[in-house]
Write a protein that holds these residues in place. Structure first.
Motif, mmCIF file in Angstrom:
data_model
loop_
_atom_site.group_PDB
_atom_site.id
_atom_site.type_symbol
_atom_site.label_atom_id
_atom_site.label_comp_id
_atom_site.label_asym_id
_atom_site.label_seq_id
_atom_site.Cartn_x
_atom_site.Cartn_y
_atom_site.Cartn_z
ATOM 1 N N SER A 48 0.570 -1.104 0.163
ATOM 2 C CA SER A 48 0.140 -0.340 0.039
ATOM 3 C C SER A 48 0.688 1.069 0.192
ATOM 4 C CB SER A 48 -1.055 -0.347 1.536
ATOM 5 O OG SER A 48 -1.523 1.463 1.511
ATOM 6 N N ARG A 49 0.564 2.462 -0.679
ATOM 7 C CA ARG A 49 1.267 3.610 -0.991
ATOM 8 C C ARG A 49 1.788 4.194 0.976
ATOM 9 N NH1 ARG A 49 0.645 7.563 -6.035
ATOM 10 N NH2 ARG A 49 1.572 5.874 -6.856
ATOM 11 N N HIS A 50 0.410 4.083 1.464
ATOM 12 C CA HIS A 50 0.620 4.665 2.234
ATOM 13 C C HIS A 50 1.224 3.829 3.539
ATOM 14 C CE1 HIS A 50 -2.933 7.181 1.408
ATOM 15 N NE2 HIS A 50 -3.872 6.126 0.869
ATOM 16 N N SER A 51 1.499 2.977 3.479
ATOM 17 C CA SER A 51 2.452 1.896 4.220
ATOM 18 C C SER A 51 4.504 2.258 3.964
ATOM 19 C CB SER A 51 2.021 0.638 4.141
ATOM 20 O OG SER A 51 2.863 0.072 3.207
#
Length: 204
Positions: free
Chosen positions: A25-28
């Motif tokens: 995930s880009r947010h991770s």
């Protein structure tokens, strides 16, 4: 001025600890173009050159949750107490922006870190004050000829690069800015890049 080269980490289990950015995930992913203290689970990881030159894209991430607690415990359990220092060599330079260089191949090349990263043992790097100047200097024919003379085989070692004088290149800031702008456009149009915006031709 001499370039102080540093080796990096060896996870001992890349299947477990290393991922491609598109697997996450880009947010991770903690992907900053500033020197950082990591806060998220996955951080940029610089491995071998594999033909790359001038700029290091975000091609790999390493699990670094809670300051790499899981990785450090795994290292101690498998290699013994005190093993972290040599398995995570150069720990004090992680997340500093520098210049990685090819350690294998017939031609020496260098690439500036685009993101604050952990460096792998094949992601050998130097950490000069002026990244643009060092990148330009290390990508000259002059640097290639010197390092080939020092080590005529297929390996370029940290010790070889420490013996390479830093040659001042005229207009290195302008040269590097032009290269970086072309690379930024390329990354915006490369579909597997975390910087992807839209498809299109690349000047890279």
């Amino acid at each position: 001025q001499m370039l102080q080269a540093r080796a990096g980490a060896s996870t001992g289990n890349n299947r477990r600890y290393v991922r491609r950015p598109w697997e996450l995930s880009r947010h991770s992913i903690e992907a900053s173009r500033l020197q950082i203290a990591p806060r998220l689970r996955w951080v940029p990881y610089i491995m071998g050159a594999a033909g790359k030159r001038w700029i290091e894209p975000l091609d790999y991430c390493v699990l670094w949750d809670r300051d790499a607690l899981e990785l450090k415990n795994d290292i101690e359990n498998n290699f013994g107490e005190g093993s972290i220092r040599w398995k995570l060599s150069g720990l004090e330079r992680y997340f500093f922006l520098g210049v990685a260089f090819a350690s294998l191949g017939q031609r020496f090349s260098a690439r500036a870190h685009r993101y604050s990263s952990v460096i792998d043992n094949m992601g050998l790097s130097v950490f000069p004050e002026d990244v643009a100047s060092a990148t330009c200097s290390m990508n000259t024919q002059w640097a290639h000829e010197i390092l080939t003379g020092l080590n005529p085989g297929l390996h370029f070692q940290a010790g070889d690069v420490r013996r390479l004088p830093w040659r001042i290149i005229d207009s290195s800031a302008e040269v590097f800015a032009s290269v970086e702008a072309a690379f930024a456009t390329h990354e915006e149009r490369r579909e597997t890049s975390i910087e992807f915006r839209r498809p299109g031709p690349s000047p890279w």
